[in-house]
Design an enzyme around this catalytic site. Sequence first.
Site, PDB file in Angstrom:
ATOM      1  N   PRO A   4      10.071  33.899  -6.270  1.00 40.73           N
ATOM      2  CA  PRO A   4      10.771  32.675  -6.676  1.00 40.73           C
ATOM      3  C   PRO A   4       9.884  31.880  -7.624  1.00 40.73           C
ATOM      4  O   PRO A   4       8.716  31.629  -7.325  1.00 40.73           O
ATOM      5  CB  PRO A   4      10.971  31.932  -5.343  1.00 40.73           C
ATOM      6  N   MET A   5      10.421  31.505  -8.773  1.00 42.35           N
ATOM      7  CA  MET A   5       9.643  30.762  -9.767  1.00 42.35           C
ATOM      8  C   MET A   5      10.470  29.589 -10.280  1.00 42.35           C
ATOM      9  O   MET A   5      11.531  29.781 -10.878  1.00 42.35           O
ATOM     10  CB  MET A   5       9.230  31.679 -10.922  1.00 42.35           C
ATOM     11  N   LEU A   6       9.980  28.388 -10.016  1.00 43.47           N
ATOM     12  CA  LEU A   6      10.698  27.175 -10.371  1.00 43.47           C
ATOM     13  C   LEU A   6      10.937  27.110 -11.873  1.00 43.47           C
ATOM     14  O   LEU A   6      10.027  27.352 -12.673  1.00 43.47           O
ATOM     15  CB  LEU A   6       9.898  25.959  -9.910  1.00 43.47           C
ATOM     16  N   GLN A  16      15.512  30.673  -1.560  1.00 39.67           N
ATOM     17  CA  GLN A  16      14.325  29.988  -1.058  1.00 39.67           C
ATOM     18  C   GLN A  16      14.620  28.496  -0.929  1.00 39.67           C
ATOM     19  O   GLN A  16      15.100  27.863  -1.860  1.00 39.67           O
ATOM     20  CB  GLN A  16      13.106  30.187  -1.958  1.00 39.67           C
ATOM     21  N   CYS A  23       4.192  25.993  -1.989  1.00 35.75           N
ATOM     22  CA  CYS A  23       4.214  25.225  -3.239  1.00 35.75           C
ATOM     23  C   CYS A  23       3.342  23.979  -3.116  1.00 35.75           C
ATOM     24  O   CYS A  23       3.475  23.220  -2.151  1.00 35.75           O
ATOM     25  CB  CYS A  23       5.643  24.821  -3.585  1.00 35.75           C
ATOM     26  N   LYS A  67       7.239  32.172   3.042  1.00 41.09           N
ATOM     27  CA  LYS A  67       6.294  32.463   1.975  1.00 41.09           C
ATOM     28  C   LYS A  67       5.191  31.407   2.036  1.00 41.09           C
ATOM     29  O   LYS A  67       5.466  30.208   1.958  1.00 41.09           O
ATOM     30  CB  LYS A  67       6.960  32.458   0.600  1.00 41.09           C
ATOM     31  N   ASN A 111       1.524  38.952  -2.355  1.00 37.64           N
ATOM     32  CA  ASN A 111       1.871  38.303  -3.617  1.00 37.64           C
ATOM     33  C   ASN A 111       0.598  37.687  -4.196  1.00 37.64           C
ATOM     34  O   ASN A 111      -0.348  37.412  -3.484  1.00 37.64           O
ATOM     35  CB  ASN A 111       2.932  37.214  -3.337  1.00 37.64           C
ATOM     36  N   GLY A 165      -1.205  37.419  -8.395  1.00 40.83           N
ATOM     37  CA  GLY A 165      -2.061  38.076  -9.372  1.00 40.83           C
ATOM     38  C   GLY A 165      -1.813  39.555  -9.579  1.00 40.83           C
ATOM     39  O   GLY A 165      -2.610  40.226 -10.233  1.00 40.83           O
ATOM     40  N   ARG A 210       4.990  36.174 -12.388  1.00 39.95           N
ATOM     41  CA  ARG A 210       4.819  35.969 -13.822  1.00 39.95           C
ATOM     42  C   ARG A 210       4.637  37.258 -14.603  1.00 39.95           C
ATOM     43  O   ARG A 210       5.002  37.335 -15.776  1.00 39.95           O
ATOM     44  CB  ARG A 210       3.678  34.982 -14.062  1.00 39.95           C
TER      45      ARG A 210
END
Length: 342
Positions: A23-25, A76, A106, A145, A217, A219, A240
Amino acid sequence: MNKNIYDISLAATGQKPVFAVAPMLDWTDRHCRYFYRQLSRKALLYSEMTVAEAIIHGRRDRLLGFAAEEHPVALQIGGADPQKLAEAAHIGEDFGYDEINLNVGCPSDRVQAGAFGACLMLEPDKVARAVEAMKKSVSLPVTVKCRIGVDKFAIAETLDKFAAPVWQAGADAFWVHARKVWLDGLSPKENREIPPLDYERVYRFKRHYAGKFVGINGGIATIEEAKAHLQKTDGVMLGRAIYHNPALLTQIDSLIDGDSEQQTDYGEIINIMADYCAALIAAGGRLHQVTRHMIGLFHGVKGAKAWRQILSSKANESSADCSVLYEAFAHIDFADKGFGPA
C-alpha cells in the site's frame, strides 16, 4: 480470494508463495491497481491507507470503489478505535475486498496526530482489541502491517511484545517492514531510507512463529531478492521498486506458480488501458489520473525516455485523450533487449 492465503497449513496441499504490492499513499489508487492487474493476475494488490473515520462518514464509492478485475485486492485501514475499525472493516467487506489490513507502520505527522499508524506499536493491547473487533465483524482475513521497532526502544522488546497479543487476538498474518520507525526526528521519506534494514530480524520473527504467516517488506528491489526472501518467509511485498519499474510484475505469476515466464503482450495491455482511460474520461476523469502510474513501465528500454516525456507533458493537458498513450507507445523499441513482441 477463494481461500485464506494466510493459512500456512495449506502448504502441504499446494499453498503457493504470496507476492504483494505494498500500500502506497497517493500511488496505489484504483487506477494504479487496474494497471498492475494487467501485468500480473496473481499478485496481491493493496489499497492506499484509508482512515476508518473517512470510510464511515465519507464518500464511500470514491474512497473504496474498485474494478472487479483488481481481485485479489486488500483494503488497508488506519485508525485506533476498535469499534470504528470494525465498522470500517465491515464496510470494506461489503464493497468486496478480499482482505482487511491494519496499518501499524505509517509515521506521517497526520497519522501521529491521530495516534495511529506506527504509534500503535507501543500500544499492543489496543491493537489486539482492534484486531479482535475486526475479526468479529468480517469473515475476511485480518492482517497487520508493522515495523520491526519504534524509536529508541529495543527491537526485540518492541516487536515481540507487540506481536504476542495481536496474534492471540486472531491476526491472520503479519507483514513486517524490516526497518525501525523513528517517530521523532525523521520524515516519512527518511523513515523509508535512513533506518537500517534488518532482514534477519524478520527471519527470526518468522522462526519464532513458525506456524503463523509472516511476510517481509522494505528495500526489496528485484525479483531475485524476492525469491531469496521467500526461502525464509511466507510472502514478500514490494512497493516503490514496482511503482518505478512496473514491468517487474510480469515475472510474478511464474514466480508464484513455478512455471516458465510467459511473454507479455504490451500492445494488448496498451489497448486495455486505452479503453479504461476512455471510459474514465467519458465519466469526467482525466487521462493523467491513469498514465501517471504508467510512466515507469518501459524502464531501461529504448524509447522509454520519449514515453516518459509524452506521458509527463501531454497527458496533463485538459483535452488529452487516449491518442497520447498510443503516441508515447509508438516510441518503444521492442527489439531492444528482447523486451517483448514486435
